[in-house]
Design a protein around this motif. Structure first.
Motif, PDB file in Angstrom:
ATOM      1  N   ILE A 137     -16.139 -21.767  32.364  1.00  0.00           N
ATOM      2  CA  ILE A 137     -15.579 -23.107  32.171  1.00  0.00           C
ATOM      3  C   ILE A 137     -14.967 -23.637  33.456  1.00  0.00           C
ATOM      4  CG2 ILE A 137     -13.770 -24.411  30.980  1.00  0.00           C
ATOM      5  CD1 ILE A 137     -14.270 -22.800  28.534  1.00  0.00           C
ATOM      6  N   ASP A 138     -14.374 -22.756  34.265  1.00  0.00           N
ATOM      7  CA  ASP A 138     -13.671 -23.183  35.472  1.00  0.00           C
ATOM      8  C   ASP A 138     -14.511 -24.054  36.410  1.00  0.00           C
ATOM      9  OD1 ASP A 138     -11.341 -22.009  34.664  1.00  0.00           O
ATOM     10  OD2 ASP A 138     -11.639 -20.148  35.777  1.00  0.00           O
ATOM     11  N   PRO A 139     -15.803 -23.750  36.650  1.00  0.00           N
ATOM     12  CA  PRO A 139     -16.595 -24.601  37.561  1.00  0.00           C
ATOM     13  C   PRO A 139     -16.731 -26.046  37.092  1.00  0.00           C
ATOM     14  CG  PRO A 139     -17.690 -22.489  37.241  1.00  0.00           C
ATOM     15  CD  PRO A 139     -16.559 -22.547  36.262  1.00  0.00           C
ATOM     16  N   PHE A 140     -16.395 -26.336  35.846  1.00  0.00           N
ATOM     17  CA  PHE A 140     -16.503 -27.709  35.367  1.00  0.00           C
ATOM     18  C   PHE A 140     -15.552 -28.646  36.097  1.00  0.00           C
ATOM     19  CE2 PHE A 140     -19.282 -28.795  31.903  1.00  0.00           C
ATOM     20  CZ  PHE A 140     -19.809 -27.572  31.544  1.00  0.00           C
ATOM     21  N   GLU A 141     -14.464 -28.108  36.629  1.00  0.00           N
ATOM     22  CA  GLU A 141     -13.523 -28.955  37.360  1.00  0.00           C
ATOM     23  C   GLU A 141     -14.206 -29.584  38.568  1.00  0.00           C
ATOM     24  OE1 GLU A 141      -9.143 -28.720  39.549  1.00  0.00           O
ATOM     25  OE2 GLU A 141      -9.968 -26.968  38.508  1.00  0.00           O
ATOM     26  N   LEU A 147     -18.780 -35.999  39.327  1.00  0.00           N
ATOM     27  CA  LEU A 147     -19.266 -37.048  38.434  1.00  0.00           C
ATOM     28  C   LEU A 147     -18.341 -38.260  38.430  1.00  0.00           C
ATOM     29  CD1 LEU A 147     -20.512 -34.957  35.359  1.00  0.00           C
ATOM     30  CD2 LEU A 147     -21.904 -36.219  36.991  1.00  0.00           C
ATOM     31  N   PHE A 148     -17.013 -38.028  38.544  1.00  0.00           N
ATOM     32  CA  PHE A 148     -16.059 -39.132  38.566  1.00  0.00           C
ATOM     33  C   PHE A 148     -16.414 -40.131  39.665  1.00  0.00           C
ATOM     34  CE2 PHE A 148     -12.556 -36.191  36.772  1.00  0.00           C
ATOM     35  CZ  PHE A 148     -13.030 -36.415  35.502  1.00  0.00           C
ATOM     36  N   TRP A 149     -16.706 -39.602  40.859  1.00  0.00           N
ATOM     37  CA  TRP A 149     -16.963 -40.471  42.001  1.00  0.00           C
ATOM     38  C   TRP A 149     -18.382 -41.003  42.009  1.00  0.00           C
ATOM     39  CZ3 TRP A 149     -12.870 -42.306  44.156  1.00  0.00           C
ATOM     40  CH2 TRP A 149     -11.688 -41.577  44.076  1.00  0.00           C
ATOM     41  N   LYS A 150     -19.320 -40.267  41.420  1.00  0.00           N
ATOM     42  CA  LYS A 150     -20.691 -40.772  41.323  1.00  0.00           C
ATOM     43  C   LYS A 150     -20.766 -41.995  40.415  1.00  0.00           C
ATOM     44  CE  LYS A 150     -23.519 -36.685  42.268  1.00  0.00           C
ATOM     45  NZ  LYS A 150     -24.515 -35.735  41.693  1.00  0.00           N
ATOM     46  N   VAL A 151     -19.962 -41.995  39.354  1.00  0.00           N
ATOM     47  CA  VAL A 151     -19.953 -43.129  38.426  1.00  0.00           C
ATOM     48  C   VAL A 151     -19.540 -44.402  39.147  1.00  0.00           C
ATOM     49  CG1 VAL A 151     -18.720 -44.110  36.456  1.00  0.00           C
ATOM     50  CG2 VAL A 151     -19.622 -41.808  36.321  1.00  0.00           C
ATOM     51  N   ILE A 208      -7.688 -17.301  24.112  1.00  0.00           N
ATOM     52  CA  ILE A 208      -8.567 -18.146  23.292  1.00  0.00           C
ATOM     53  C   ILE A 208      -8.004 -19.564  23.213  1.00  0.00           C
ATOM     54  CG2 ILE A 208      -9.474 -18.503  20.967  1.00  0.00           C
ATOM     55  CD1 ILE A 208      -9.489 -15.444  20.641  1.00  0.00           C
ATOM     56  N   GLU A 209      -6.697 -19.670  23.020  1.00  0.00           N
ATOM     57  CA  GLU A 209      -6.064 -20.981  22.954  1.00  0.00           C
ATOM     58  C   GLU A 209      -6.226 -21.731  24.273  1.00  0.00           C
ATOM     59  OE1 GLU A 209      -1.586 -22.884  22.276  1.00  0.00           O
ATOM     60  OE2 GLU A 209      -1.971 -20.774  21.818  1.00  0.00           O
ATOM     61  N   ARG A 210      -6.074 -21.004  25.387  1.00  0.00           N
ATOM     62  CA  ARG A 210      -6.245 -21.629  26.702  1.00  0.00           C
ATOM     63  C   ARG A 210      -7.671 -22.126  26.890  1.00  0.00           C
ATOM     64  NH1 ARG A 210      -7.146 -19.224  32.039  1.00  0.00           N
ATOM     65  NH2 ARG A 210      -6.907 -17.151  31.129  1.00  0.00           N
ATOM     66  N   GLY A 211      -8.636 -21.303  26.450  1.00  0.00           N
ATOM     67  CA  GLY A 211     -10.036 -21.698  26.571  1.00  0.00           C
ATOM     68  C   GLY A 211     -10.344 -22.958  25.789  1.00  0.00           C
ATOM     69  N   PHE A 212      -9.839 -23.023  24.542  1.00  0.00           N
ATOM     70  CA  PHE A 212     -10.084 -24.205  23.720  1.00  0.00           C
ATOM     71  C   PHE A 212      -9.397 -25.435  24.305  1.00  0.00           C
ATOM     72  CE2 PHE A 212     -11.537 -21.534  20.165  1.00  0.00           C
ATOM     73  CZ  PHE A 212     -12.566 -22.328  19.699  1.00  0.00           C
ATOM     74  N   LYS A 213      -8.189 -25.270  24.824  1.00  0.00           N
ATOM     75  CA  LYS A 213      -7.463 -26.410  25.385  1.00  0.00           C
ATOM     76  C   LYS A 213      -8.199 -26.976  26.600  1.00  0.00           C
ATOM     77  CE  LYS A 213      -2.869 -27.896  26.876  1.00  0.00           C
ATOM     78  NZ  LYS A 213      -2.858 -28.995  25.902  1.00  0.00           N
ATOM     79  N   ILE A 214      -8.643 -26.063  27.485  1.00  0.00           N
ATOM     80  CA  ILE A 214      -9.387 -26.512  28.676  1.00  0.00           C
ATOM     81  C   ILE A 214     -10.676 -27.203  28.262  1.00  0.00           C
ATOM     82  CG2 ILE A 214     -10.624 -25.727  30.737  1.00  0.00           C
ATOM     83  CD1 ILE A 214      -8.577 -23.456  30.947  1.00  0.00           C
TER      84      ILE A 214
END
Length: 315
Positions: A137-141, A147-151, A208-214
């Motif tokens: 999940i971490d690489p999604f940052e 993507l923010f800047w491409k938009v 697990i809670e951290r994973g779901f929150k992220i």
């Protein structure tokens, strides 16, 4: 393979999925736990599945199958294992630690050695699986930041495709963590405070809670990107249609007059006029100018004739 931890307090039995003899031996040794009820399902279940048995007090157990790794692009490329967990022993079948990226799981065994029972040991294993999912999940940052800047810089079908691919990957990772949440609840259902009071169980619950929150936060950001992209695309589509409408309106005089004078009637006095050609050009220009002034005065033309500015969403 059999592991004994904490001075013989509890055991971990590992089997390849094809080792039917080893599992049958355990069925005989652990007769009160009705392991055969779980083992009978092993050949046919290859997806997430869980069972909880609390009928015999002091012999409660949970069992099932867990998909712990899934390729983000290929549906059929996934890995799973079967598990059976009681208070003083746990069984895993088909668990390949090489898939985790752990060629040597001695560190995991050392951590399990400090556990008081199999419930804590299984929590350690679930924690390792959760950590593996979190690392994906971490690489999604980084991906979302791009993507923010491409938009802002571009607006295309390719960009929308890229955003939806990112959303799909995040949903796959989130789907991997959902069974972990179910197993966590099943452990509390079967063993109560005996499971929920353990430090490893609490640590795994936090993971697990951290994973779901992220994952939820990233999903919110991706959904915002999609809505923003759709609004910008819709606005630009409307601007294109408005432009075409205005241009069609402006060319109406020349189209109408050209159609009129293109008719083959014998009696058309304008054809005999000395300055008929200049009159026709002047009439077209004046009619077009009048239409333009009317559109401009009413504000119907807007800014459609202006080009899109760089790094702008709507201008």
């Amino acid at each position: 393979m059999k592991h004994v931890f904490n001075g013989g307090t509890w055991e971990w039995h590992e089997f390849p999925e094809s080792d039917k003899a080893g599992i049958e031996k355990l069925i005989r040794e652990k007769d009160p736990y009705d392991i055969n009820k779980w083992a009978a399902n092993l050949p046919r279940i290859k997806t997430n599945h869980i069972m909880v048995d609390t009928f015999r007090k002091g012999h409660e157990w949970i069992a099932g199958t867990l998909v712990f790794k899934q390729d983000l692009t290929e549906k059929e490329d996934y890995h799973y294992f079967h598990f059976f967990v009681a208070e003083n022993f746990m069984i895993t079948s088909g668990l390949d630690f090489n898939v985790f990226g752990k060629d040597d799981y001695s560190l995991l065994n050392e951590q399990m050695e400090t556990c008081d029972n199999a419930l804590e040991g299984f929590s350690v294993l679930l924690g390792e699986i959760t950590t593996s999912s979190l690392m994906k999940i971490d690489p999604f940052e980084v991906k979302l930041n791009d993507l923010f800047w491409k938009v802002k810089k571009e607006n295309s079908t390719g960009l929308l495709e890229e955003i939806y691919h990112a959303r799909h990957e995040l949903l796959v990772l989130k789907h991997l963590m959902m069974p972990l949440q179910e197993i966590k609840i099943a452990m509390e259902e079967a063993f109560g405070e005996q499971a929920s009071g353990g430090p490893e169980y609490k640590r795994t619950c936090l993971k697990i809670e951290r994973g779901f929150k992220i994952a939820n936060e990233y999903q919110t950001e991706i959904d915002t990107l999609i809505r923003l992209e759709e609004v910008v695309s819709s606005h630009r589509g409307n601007e294109i249609m408005k432009t075409l409408t205005v241009l069609t309106t402006l060319f109406t005089p020349i189209t109408a007059l050209g159609a009129l004078w293109g008719m083959n009637f014998k009696n058309m006095p304008e054809l005999e006029w000395k300055y008929g050609y200049l009159f026709a050009i002047g009439l077209v220009m004046i009619s077009t100018l009048i239409l333009y002034i009317v559109l401009k005065k009413k504000g119907w033309a807007g800014d459609i004739l202006r080009g899109k500015k760089r790094n702008s969403f709507f201008k």
